[in-house]
Write an enzyme that holds these catalytic residues in place. Structure first.
Site, PDB file in Angstrom:
ATOM      1  N   GLN A 107      -2.033   3.204  -5.282  1.00 38.69           N
ATOM      2  CA  GLN A 107      -3.008   3.713  -4.268  1.00 38.69           C
ATOM      3  C   GLN A 107      -4.477   3.754  -5.091  1.00 38.69           C
ATOM      4  O   GLN A 107      -5.480   3.220  -4.292  1.00 38.69           O
ATOM      5  CB  GLN A 107      -2.608   5.139  -4.323  1.00 38.69           C
ATOM      6  N   ARG A 166       0.931  -1.331  -0.088  1.00 36.31           N
ATOM      7  CA  ARG A 166       0.049   0.005  -0.104  1.00 36.31           C
ATOM      8  C   ARG A 166       0.885   1.365   0.139  1.00 36.31           C
ATOM      9  O   ARG A 166       0.374   2.361  -0.262  1.00 36.31           O
ATOM     10  CB  ARG A 166      -0.940   0.135   1.398  1.00 36.31           C
ATOM     11  N   ASP A 224      -6.059   0.376  -4.038  1.00 33.30           N
ATOM     12  CA  ASP A 224      -6.173  -0.080  -2.684  1.00 33.30           C
ATOM     13  C   ASP A 224      -7.517  -0.364  -2.337  1.00 33.30           C
ATOM     14  O   ASP A 224      -8.326   0.599  -1.618  1.00 33.30           O
ATOM     15  CB  ASP A 224      -5.119   0.788  -1.764  1.00 33.30           C
ATOM     16  N   TYR A 268       2.130  -0.727   9.169  1.00 31.02           N
ATOM     17  CA  TYR A 268       1.270  -1.568  10.216  1.00 31.02           C
ATOM     18  C   TYR A 268       1.939  -1.458  11.281  1.00 31.02           C
ATOM     19  O   TYR A 268       2.914  -1.430  11.676  1.00 31.02           O
ATOM     20  CB  TYR A 268       0.998  -2.908   9.408  1.00 31.02           C
ATOM     21  N   SER A 324      -8.060   0.366   1.722  1.00 26.50           N
ATOM     22  CA  SER A 324      -8.327   1.766   1.981  1.00 26.50           C
ATOM     23  C   SER A 324      -9.797   2.052   1.686  1.00 26.50           C
ATOM     24  O   SER A 324     -10.233   2.659   2.219  1.00 26.50           O
ATOM     25  CB  SER A 324      -7.083   2.514   1.355  1.00 26.50           C
TER      26      SER A 324
HETATM   27  P1  NAD Z   1      -5.153  -1.723   9.988  1.00 29.12           P
HETATM   28  O1  NAD Z   1      -6.313  -2.014   9.349  1.00 29.12           O
HETATM   29  O2  NAD Z   1      -4.164  -3.005   9.768  1.00 29.12           O
HETATM   30  O3  NAD Z   1      -5.237  -1.383  11.597  1.00 29.12           O
HETATM   31  C1  NAD Z   1      -6.104  -0.343  12.062  1.00 29.12           C
HETATM   32  C2  NAD Z   1      -5.172   0.371  12.947  1.00 29.12           C
HETATM   33  O4  NAD Z   1      -5.216  -0.309  14.339  1.00 29.12           O
HETATM   34  C3  NAD Z   1      -3.857   0.866  12.611  1.00 29.12           C
HETATM   35  O5  NAD Z   1      -3.656   2.302  12.745  1.00 29.12           O
HETATM   36  C4  NAD Z   1      -3.115   0.302  13.686  1.00 29.12           C
HETATM   37  O6  NAD Z   1      -1.787   0.601  14.016  1.00 29.12           O
HETATM   38  C5  NAD Z   1      -3.928  -0.102  14.836  1.00 29.12           C
HETATM   39  N1  NAD Z   1      -3.591  -1.134  15.815  1.00 29.12           N
HETATM   40  C6  NAD Z   1      -3.167  -2.448  15.634  1.00 29.12           C
HETATM   41  N2  NAD Z   1      -2.878  -2.926  16.837  1.00 29.12           N
HETATM   42  C7  NAD Z   1      -3.497  -2.232  17.750  1.00 29.12           C
HETATM   43  C8  NAD Z   1      -3.559  -2.172  19.121  1.00 29.12           C
HETATM   44  N3  NAD Z   1      -2.866  -3.248  19.656  1.00 29.12           N
HETATM   45  N4  NAD Z   1      -3.859  -1.150  19.868  1.00 29.12           N
HETATM   46  C9  NAD Z   1      -4.310   0.011  19.104  1.00 29.12           C
HETATM   47  N5  NAD Z   1      -4.127   0.109  17.729  1.00 29.12           N
HETATM   48  C10 NAD Z   1      -3.705  -0.875  17.187  1.00 29.12           C
HETATM   49  O7  NAD Z   1      -4.541  -0.389   9.517  1.00 29.12           O
HETATM   50  P2  NAD Z   1      -4.753   0.480   8.103  1.00 29.12           P
HETATM   51  O8  NAD Z   1      -5.875   1.139   8.190  1.00 29.12           O
HETATM   52  O9  NAD Z   1      -4.864  -0.381   7.055  1.00 29.12           O
HETATM   53  O10 NAD Z   1      -3.470   1.600   7.951  1.00 29.12           O
HETATM   54  C11 NAD Z   1      -2.232   0.670   8.216  1.00 29.12           C
HETATM   55  C12 NAD Z   1      -1.022   1.553   7.946  1.00 29.12           C
HETATM   56  O11 NAD Z   1      -1.162   1.619   6.512  1.00 29.12           O
HETATM   57  C13 NAD Z   1      -1.361   3.026   8.366  1.00 29.12           C
HETATM   58  O12 NAD Z   1       0.163   3.551   8.621  1.00 29.12           O
HETATM   59  C14 NAD Z   1      -1.826   3.963   7.226  1.00 29.12           C
HETATM   60  O13 NAD Z   1      -1.219   5.202   7.411  1.00 29.12           O
HETATM   61  C15 NAD Z   1      -0.785   3.156   6.119  1.00 29.12           C
HETATM   62  N6  NAD Z   1      -1.365   3.247   4.872  1.00 29.12           N
HETATM   63  C16 NAD Z   1      -0.810   3.846   3.855  1.00 29.12           C
HETATM   64  C17 NAD Z   1      -1.058   4.069   2.627  1.00 29.12           C
HETATM   65  C18 NAD Z   1      -0.404   4.740   1.777  1.00 29.12           C
HETATM   66  O14 NAD Z   1       0.806   4.971   1.855  1.00 29.12           O
HETATM   67  N7  NAD Z   1      -0.735   4.924   0.340  1.00 29.12           N
HETATM   68  C19 NAD Z   1      -2.632   3.692   2.154  1.00 29.12           C
HETATM   69  C20 NAD Z   1      -3.302   2.982   3.241  1.00 29.12           C
HETATM   70  C21 NAD Z   1      -2.679   2.980   4.452  1.00 29.12           C
END
Ligand code: NAD
Length: 404
Positions: A128, A122, A131, A227, A134
């Site tokens: 993007q 991602r 994705d 992550y 997302s």
């Molecule tokens: P996810 O669905 O894997 O998890 C959701 C959230 O839960 C995350 O923020 C994670 O840190 C949090 N989490 C996990 N274990 C936890 C715990 N024990 N206590 C509290 N919080 C906890 O996450 P996501 O929404 O898919 O996003 C993951 C990462 O990917 C983020 O850093 C996001 O910014 C990044 N991301 C980047 C892009 C990009 O660069 N284009 C796109 C999408 C997501």
């Protein structure tokens, strides 16, 4: 010869569809032949005639499967359907590759090509628009705030009226990734006082930029690729203890925490659930058959506790917003398919930085590096067993005592 692209009717309970009429029209214009299984889009309010007007043909499942070069789905199809796939056909969807890798291994054995959208890298910027995690998480986060507000028996905003003043509701969002941030934004727009909490300190700025308070976790659990990593038993205990205090001060608690390929971490313990005042609402986006973030949450069920708190198991929120979710998903699907189709030919370059992860199986092999790690297969580039494989093993079966 034109490439034949099929979309299947999704399993019962799933209202989304992998292709929207607008995206079908683009594929038809691009020279594809598109087949839609009858009533595929009905639950997302895309009736069959919209697809035929876009240039698709409505067929039964057998034809959709037998004729297609590419098969687009949202959820992984049932075993019978998978068993009908043939060598060289390409299946694309949210195939749960990391959670149930054995099913994917079976597809590899039968030389079916599988692209599992959860495996998309991602952080690669050109990926993007592919994705789907997302796009669907964003929808889930938005809807979670609405579901929470709807179940809550008080106002969310502060209301000053001739009949008195209502104080604003307090909303806490645990896990501030894509879904969590969207839940925060929506709850803020509804007028609540909102806080966010995450084990990735980098999310502080994102939470604060939405006008919410960031509750600092004493546990830092930054993992790979943006992550979070799984917490140790001691860290989890520490987190549960500190969260209990935060939870008790809030009216609506929305939980979104996930660690890829693992069962969701338990953030709200039995004690916190039992201590919640009547009227407290928990909306658990992580509720799954493997367990959720909230003690006793069940997918697609609402439980009212003895103390009259509600626990809403909300893993299906994108399906509840089926029309928008399908429109976005179909655009992700379009971007993925455009990456593997070149001048009416399917070309899968497994050395490409996106496809080397997104492609689960190709020509009888497991391709994706993350999936190979999960299956403890040797790294493709070195042909040596990966030493970190043990750290990313597939999901464990449901709750263990130590996690409660
Ligand atoms: P996810 O669905 O894997 O998890 C959701 C959230 O839960 C995350 O923020 C994670 O840190 C949090 N989490 C996990 N274990 C936890 C715990 N024990 N206590 C509290 N919080 C906890 O996450 P996501 O929404 O898919 O996003 C993951 C990462 O990917 C983020 O850093 C996001 O910014 C990044 N991301 C980047 C892009 C990009 O660069 N284009 C796109 C999408 C997501």
């Amino acid at each position: 010869m034109a490439i034949i692209l099929s979309a299947l009717k999704e399993p019962a309970g799933e209202k989304r569809v992998a292709l929207s009429p607008a995206v079908v029209a683009k594929f038809v214009k691009g020279g594809f032949e598109v087949l839609l299984e009858k009533d595929s889009g009905a639950a997302a309010y895309f009736p069959d005639h919209l697809y035929t007007e876009a240039g698709a043909t409505i067929v039964n499942r057998q034809t959709a499967l037998a004729k297609a070069n590419l098969i687009a789905v949202v959820d992984r199809p049932d075993e019978d359907t998978l068993a009908q796939l043939k060598k060289g056909q390409v299946l694309i969807g949210l195939l749960k590759a990391l959670v149930e890798p054995a099913v994917i291994q079976d597809l590899a054995k039968r030389q079916v090509t599988a692209l599992s959208l959860e495996l998309l890298p991602r952080t690669v910027s050109r990926a993007q628009n592919m994705d789907a995690l997302s796009s669907q998480a964003s929808i889930a986060g938005y809807k979670a705030a609405l579901v929470g507000a709807n179940a809550f028996t008080r106002y969310l905003p502060m209301m000053i009226t001739a009949a008195g003043t209502a104080k604003p509701a307090k909303v806490l969002v645990l896990g501030t990734g894509v879904a969590g941030l969207q839940a925060i934004g929506t709850a803020k727009r509804l007028g609540a006082i909102v806080s966010g909490y995450d084990v990735r300190p980098a999310s502080r700025n994102e939470v604060e930029s939405l006008g919410a308070n960031f509750l600092t976790s004493s546990v830092n659990a930054v993992g790979e690729g943006g992550y979070a990593r799984q917490l140790s038993a001691e860290e989890q205990q520490q987190q549960q203890d500190e969260l209990a205090g935060f939870i008790a001060k809030n009216d609506i608690i929305i939980t979104t925490a996930q660690v890829p390929g693992r069962k969701p971490p338990l953030l709200v313990t039995q004690k916190s659930v039992e201590a919640a005042p009547a009227g407290t609402i928990f909306v658990d986006l992580a509720a799954s058959d493997l367990g959720g973030n909230v003690y006793s949450s069940k997918p697609s069920e609402t439980i009212t506790t003895a103390n009259n708190a509600q626990i809403i198991g909300a893993q299906d929120l994108p399906s509840q917003l089926a029309t928008s979710a399908s429109e976005m998903y179909a655009r992700n699907m379009q971007a993925v398919i455009n990456t593997i189709v070149n001048e009416a030919e399917i070309v899968i370059d497994v050395k490409d930085d996106v496809l080397s992860e997104l492609v689960a199986t190709y020509q009888g092999e497991i391709v994706s590096g993350r999936l190979r790690q999960a299956l403890k297969l040797p790294d493709k580039n070195t042909d040596k067993p990966d030493p970190s494989a043990a750290a990313t093993a597939p999901a464990q079966p449901a709750t263990t005592e130590g996690e409660k």
